[in-house]
Design an enzyme around this catalytic site. Structure first.
Site, short mmCIF file in Angstrom:
data_model
loop_
_atom_site.label_atom_id
_atom_site.label_comp_id
_atom_site.label_asym_id
_atom_site.label_seq_id
_atom_site.Cartn_x
_atom_site.Cartn_y
_atom_site.Cartn_z
CB ILE A 30 -0.95 0.01 1.22
CG1 ILE A 30 -1.97 -1.12 1.10
CG2 ILE A 30 -1.67 1.35 1.33
CD1 ILE A 30 -2.87 -1.26 2.31
CG ASP A 50 9.22 0.38 5.49
OD1 ASP A 50 9.90 -0.51 6.02
OD2 ASP A 50 8.21 0.15 4.81
CG LEU A 59 11.56 -7.26 -6.61
CD1 LEU A 59 12.72 -7.70 -7.51
CD2 LEU A 59 11.73 -5.81 -6.19
NE ARG A 61 3.18 -8.07 -2.01
CZ ARG A 61 4.11 -9.02 -1.95
NH1 ARG A 61 4.43 -9.69 -3.05
NH2 ARG A 61 4.72 -9.30 -0.82
CE LYS A 74 9.78 -3.80 1.73
NZ LYS A 74 8.54 -4.44 2.21
CG ASN A 120 3.53 -4.65 13.15
OD1 ASN A 120 3.50 -4.32 14.33
ND2 ASN A 120 4.23 -3.95 12.25
CB CYS A 175 1.45 -30.99 26.59
SG CYS A 175 -0.30 -30.54 26.58
#
Length: 622
Positions: A30, A50, A59, A61, A74, A120, A175
Site C-alpha cells: 500500500i 519504514d 517485486l 507488487r 524501502k 502489524n 504439551c
C-alpha cells in the site's frame, strides 16, 4: 516526468495540498501506491518511515522497487523512485522503526495528517496512540487478498484503532507442540521454537524437549523414566538446550540424533500418550540416504523449486547446512552481545525451520509441506494483490483530501469486498462515522484494564515485558506505580528499579484488587490496571485481559442489522502480504505477535556437509 495533471483540483484545494505536511508509515504494498498517488496529486511535503529492506518477493507488487534495489532500504528507495514522478517534491525518508523515542508526540504534531500502511498490530497501536496524543488525524488502511478497508481516526469524533477488540492470536498447548503434534502447523511452531532455543532469544515457554509433566502421561513409563533421573531431592537434572548444543559444538548430526531419535524414543516410552494415537517413529541419520529417501516424494518434479516437497534425506542435508551457517552467524552475533532473530526472508533461518518442521512431521506421520507452504505458515503470510493495494491507496488519498477540507463527515470507513453486496457494490462505505467506544482502553476519558494473573509467581520483569509491552503495547518509557501506596515498582529511568525485576509482584505490595497506574511518557498515555489474583494453572495462560470480553464485538459480515452490509473485520496487512492475525504461538498467553516490517519483521537467518555422528545419550533440556 510529469509532476501532476494541471487543473485537477480547484485553486483552494491545491493550496491546501501544497501547504500540508503528511507522514506515511510503511513503504510496502500500500505504501508504494500511496506515495505515488500523493506526489501525483500535488502533495509535496512528505515524510516516510519504514524499518524494512527490499526482498525479491516484494517485486511483484511494490512497483517502486526493482531487482537492483534488493537489500536496500524501502523508505529510501521509495523516496527516490517517487521523485521521478515529481522531482520538486520534498520527501524525507527514515529507515527505522516508527516505535522509537525519536518519533515522539512533538514529531507527530508537525504533520497535517498521518497515513498508515503498516503490516502489524503493534505498530498500528503505537501510531494510533501517538496520533491521539498529538491530536493529528490518522487514516488507517489495510488489505488481505481481494479485501481491504480505509478508515479515519480522529480524536473525539471517531473510534480509534483499539476501540474494537482484535481477534486473539491462535495458541496451542505446550504439551501438544512438544509431545503430540497432529498438524503441520504444530511442527512449524516447534521448529521456530527450536531456532530460538539454539540461536535466538531463549524463552522458557518455547521448550522443545518432551514434556514429562503432560497430564496425559502422568503415572506412565515416561514419568517413571523421568523420576529415575531425579536427584536425591526429587529434581530432574537438566541443562539448557543451548548449553548442551554448545557443549557438543553445534554438531548438526548430534543435534539431529538428539531431537529426532533420542527425544522421540523417550516420547514413545510415555506409553499413555499413544493409546489412541499412532506413535512416532525415531529417525537415524545413517538410514536417510537409502530407505527413507527412497520412500519420500519425487525430488525432480516440475514446478518451482520451493513449491515441491523435499525428501527426508534432502531435509537432513538442508538441516546440516543451515545449522552450520546459523552457527557462524550466531557466533558473530554473540561477539556483539546479541542473538539471531528468525526471519522468513533470511535463507538459512527459513531453511532450518522448513527442514526441521518436515523431519518432525515425517516422524509423527504428518503430511510434509513445501518450503513455500511452510514459509507462508511460519511467516503468517496473507496473500497480497496489487489491484487491492492500488484501490485502497486511492481511497486513502481521497480521505486525505476530505481531511484537508475539514469534511470529516465524508470520511466514513470504506470496505473493499471480494464479491459485490446486494447493492452490487464492491467498494462499500459506511453511512456514518463511528463514534468512539466509551469503554475503550485507549481513547476513553479514563482508560482502564483488568488483568488476571498470579501475583505470587509473576515477577516485575515478566509483568513489564509480557503484559505492558507485548500485550498492552506500551513503550520502554513507562513508570508503574501502586496507586494505594504511591510506590514505584517500574521506572523509565535506567537502573532505578532494577532491583525489583526478579521479585514477584506480591512482594512489592501488588495483591488481589490492587490498582496500578502505568504512565507511558512516549505515547503520553496513562492506563489504570486492576489486578485480579488467580492461581496459575499448568498449560494455562500466564495472564488474561479479563475485561476484553466486555468490549463490543464487531458485527458479523452478513448480519442483517449491518448498516452497510460490510464486514467490520480489520485487514491486518499493509498489502505486503505479511500479517499478524492468527500467528501461531504455542504459548497460552494472549499475546499478538508484533513485527514491524514496515514495521518490522522480527526475526533473521541454509546449508553444509556430512559426517558420522556418535550415538547421543538422552539429555534433559530446558
Amino acid at each position: 516526468m510529469a509532476t501532476k495533471i494541471p487543473g485537477v483540483f480547484e485553486k483552494d484545494l491545491e493550496d491546501l495540498i501544497k501547504k500540508s505536511k503528511v507522514l506515511v508509515v510503511g513503504a510496502g504494498g500500500i505504501g508504494c501506491e500511496l506515495l505515488k498517488n500523493l506526489v501525483l496529486s500535488g502533495f509535496s511535503n512528505i515524510e516516510i518511515v519504514d524499518l524494512d529492506t527490499i526482498d525479491v518477493s516484494n517485486l511483484n507488487r511494490q512497483f517502486l522497487f526493482h531487482k537492483q534495489h534488493v537489500g536496500k532500504s524501502k523508505a529510501q528507495v521509495a523516496r527516490n523512485s517517487a521523485l521521478n514522478f515529481n522531482p520538486d517534491a520534498n520527501i524525507v525518508a527514515h529507515h527505522t522503526s516508527i516505535i522509537s523515542a525519536d518519533f515522539g508526540v512533538n514529531y507527530f504534531k508537525q504533520f497535517t495528517l498521518v497515513m498508515n500502511a503498516l503490516d502489524n498490530r503493534a505498530a498500528r497501536n503505537h501510531v494510533n496512540r501517538m496520533c491521539l496524543a498529538s491530536e493529528v488525524p490518522l487514516i488507517e488502511s489495510g488489505t488481505a487478498g481481494y479485501e481491504g478497508q480505509v478508515e479515519l481516526i480522529k480524536k473525539g469524533e471517531t473510534k480509534c484503532y483499539e476501540c474494537d477488540p482484535k481477534p486473539a492470536a491462535k495458541t496451542y498447548p505446550g504439551c501438544t507442540i512438544r509431545n503430540t503434534p497432529s498438524e503441520p502447523i504444530h511442527c512449524i511452531v516447534w521448529a521456530k521454537h527450536l531456532f530460538n532455543q539454539l540461536f535466538g532469544e531463549i524463552d522458557a515457554d518455547e521448550e522443545v524437549s518432551p514434556d514429562t509433566e503432560d497430564p496425559e502421561a502422568v503415572g506412565d513409563a515416561g514419568a517413571k523414566a523421568a523420576a529415575s533421573e531425579a536427584t536425591a531431592n526429587g529434581d530432574v537434572v537438566r541443562t539448557s538446550t543451548r548449553a548442551w548444543a554448545s557443549a557438543c559444538g553445534y554438531d548438526p548430526r548430534k543435534l539431529f540424533a538428539k531431537f529426532f531419535d533420542a527425544d522421540i524414543r523417550y516420547l514413545i516410552s510415555m506409553s499413555d500418550l499413544w493409546k489412541t494415537r499412532k506413535a512416532p517413529q525415531p529417525l537415524v541419520w545413517d538410514t536417510l540416504s537409502d530407505a527413507v529417501a527412497g520412500s519420500s516424494k519425487e525430488t525432480d518434479g516440475g514446478g518451482l523449486k520451493d513449491q515441491r516437497v523435499w525428501s527426508v534425506a534432502e531435509c537432513a542435508r538442508v538441516f546440516e547446512r543451515s545449522v552450520r551457517e546459523l552457527k557462524t552467524k550466531f557466533d558473530a552475533a554473540v561477539e556483539k552481545d546479541e542473538h539471531l532473530v528468525w526471519d522468513k526472508d533470511d535463507k538459512p533461518a527459513m531453511d532450518f525451520v522448513a527442514a526441521c518442521a518436515n523431519i518432525r512431521a515425517h516422524v509423527f506421520s504428518i503430511p510434509e509441506k513445501s518450503r513455500f507452504d511452510i514459509k507462508s505458515m511460519a511467516g503468517n503470510i496473507i496473500p497480497a494483490i496489487a489491484t487491492s493495494n492500488a484501490i485502497v491507496a486511492g481511497l486513502v488519498v481521497l480521505h486525505a483530501i476530505h481531511v484537508l477540507q475539514a469534511r470529516f463527515s465524508s470520511c466514513q470507513t470504506v470496505y473493499l469486498r471480494k464479491k459485490p453486496n446486494h447493492r452490487d457494490q464492491m467498494i462499500v462505505p459506511e453511512k456514518y462515522l463511528t463514534a468512539p467506544n466509551p469503554t475503550c482502553p485507549v481513547c476513553s476519558p479514563k482508560p482502564q484494564r483488568t488483568i488476571g494473573l498470579d501475583v505470587t509467581k509473576m515477577t516485575v520483569a515478566e509483568f513489564e515485558e509480557a503484559v505492558l509491552k507485548k500485550t498492552l503495547n506500551m513503550s520502554a518509557m513507562v513508570d508503574v506505580m501502586v496507586e494505594a501506596s504511591g510506590s514505584v515498582i517500574i521506572s523509565s529511568e535506567e537502573g532505578e528499579t532494577e532491583a525489583n525485576n526478579d521479585k514477584p509482584l506480591e512482594e512489592l505490595g501488588v495483591k488481589d484488587g490492587a490498582i496500578l497506574v502505568a504512565d507511558d511518557y512516549l505515547q503520553q498515555y496513562t492506563l489504570r490496571l486492576i489486578i485480579s489474583h488467580r492461581v496459575s494453572a499448568r498449560d494455562g495462560p500466564e495472564f488474561e485481559i479479563l475485561d476484553q470480553k466486555d468490549l463490543p464485538q464487531p458485527p458479523a459480515p452478513d448480519a442483517a442489522a449491518s448498516a452497510t452490509d460490510a464486514a467490520e473485520e480489520k485487514m491486518e496487512t499493509n498489502g505486503n502480504g505479511n500479517g499478524d492475525v492468527g500467528t501461531p504461538d504455542s504459548k497460552k498467553r494472549k499475546v499478538d505477535s508484533s513485527d514491524e516490517s514496515l514495521p518490522a519483521k522480527k526475526v533473521r537467518t541454509d546449508e553444509k556437509s556430512t559426517d558420522k555422528v556418535p550415538e547421543v545419550e538422552e539429555v534433559y533440556l530446558d
